[in-house]
Motif scaffolding. Structure first.
Motif, mmCIF file in Angstrom:
data_model
loop_
_atom_site.group_PDB
_atom_site.id
_atom_site.type_symbol
_atom_site.label_atom_id
_atom_site.label_comp_id
_atom_site.label_asym_id
_atom_site.label_seq_id
_atom_site.Cartn_x
_atom_site.Cartn_y
_atom_site.Cartn_z
ATOM 1 N N ILE A 66 2.177 2.133 1.056
ATOM 2 C CA ILE A 66 2.698 1.660 2.335
ATOM 3 C C ILE A 66 3.156 2.853 3.178
ATOM 4 O O ILE A 66 4.261 3.367 2.982
ATOM 5 C CB ILE A 66 3.871 0.685 2.133
ATOM 6 N N GLU A 74 8.526 -0.405 7.138
ATOM 7 C CA GLU A 74 7.763 -1.614 6.801
ATOM 8 C C GLU A 74 8.606 -2.588 5.977
ATOM 9 O O GLU A 74 8.587 -3.799 6.210
ATOM 10 C CB GLU A 74 6.489 -1.239 6.039
ATOM 11 N N LYS A 111 -1.055 -6.952 6.777
ATOM 12 C CA LYS A 111 -0.313 -5.909 6.058
ATOM 13 C C LYS A 111 -0.680 -5.881 4.575
ATOM 14 O O LYS A 111 -0.953 -4.815 4.015
ATOM 15 C CB LYS A 111 1.200 -6.132 6.223
ATOM 16 N N TRP A 151 -2.300 -2.713 2.632
ATOM 17 C CA TRP A 151 -1.573 -2.065 1.542
ATOM 18 C C TRP A 151 -2.344 -2.146 0.232
ATOM 19 O O TRP A 151 -2.328 -1.204 -0.554
ATOM 20 C CB TRP A 151 -0.204 -2.715 1.386
#
Length: 206
Positions: A6, A12, A131, A135
């Protein structure tokens, strides 16, 4: 580990906490019920009860995570909750939630996130799906980035050998061993051999 999978991970994670006001559970590389890496930010009291009651077996969200891909709100899970796990979770603030799953090869990465006050919006659902997909690919890339020679060097360091001893076993010079360890450190995003070994262990690389 998070700094590898990440980018800008502190910001985040802060965003996840803003969306998931009651916590979240993030996992990478799930296979046979065990992820290669996970981060649990659910309330400790709920986590303790979940483990004590062995709720994983019977948890409709866990079943969905293992059986499906994509995203879903818990209210739309579709799997039976025979043990009343979701109702019990609501007592700890996990009233509304959503789960996001992506699969790369034979392994899954997932994010489950919860709130106490409302369902996640469509924009939040779309954002979190993007996301976890991003990731997961970064995590997979990091796992395969280390060469066999670098992994061999890390394994020997993990076994407690001195660098001179490890170099003898590999039949290379100490400077050659250090070059392998330095390369592994850079790929893992850490500053020394001890941290590289710890990182590789956490990622189930060695």
């Amino acid at each position: 580990m998070l700094e590898i999978a990440i980018p800008n991970h502190e910001a985040e994670l802060s965003q996840l906490e803003t969306i998931g006001t009651s916590g979240f559970f993030l996992g990478f590389g799930l296979r046979f019920g065990q992820p290669d890496f996970f981060l649990n930010r659910y309330p400790k009291a709920w986590t303790d009860i979940y483990e004590e009651e062995n709720y994983f077996f019977g948890d409709p969200v866990a079943v969905w995570t293992i059986a499906r891909e994509g995203s879903m709100r818990w209210s739309q899970c579709g799997f039976p909750d025979l043990r009343g796990i979701l109702k019990h979770a609501a007592d700890f603030g996990l009233v509304y939630g959503a789960t996001f799953v992506t699969k790369i090869g034979s392994k899954r990465s997932f994010l489950s996130i919860a709130r106490h006050d409302r369902e996640l919006t469509d924009d939040e659902m779309n954002l979190l799906m993007v996301k976890i997909e991003s990731w997961a690919h970064l995590f997979t890339r990091a796992r395969v980035a280390l060469s066999d020679t670098e992994l061999e060097a890390l394994k020997l360091m993990h076994s407690g050998l001195r660098q001179s001893e490890a170099a003898d076993i590999l039949q290379i010079s100490v400077s050659g061993l250090k070059a392998r360890l330095d390369s592994a450190q850079k790929k893992l995003g850490v500053r020394n051999t001890t941290s590289a070994v710890s990182q590789a262990v956490r990622m189930n690389l060695i």
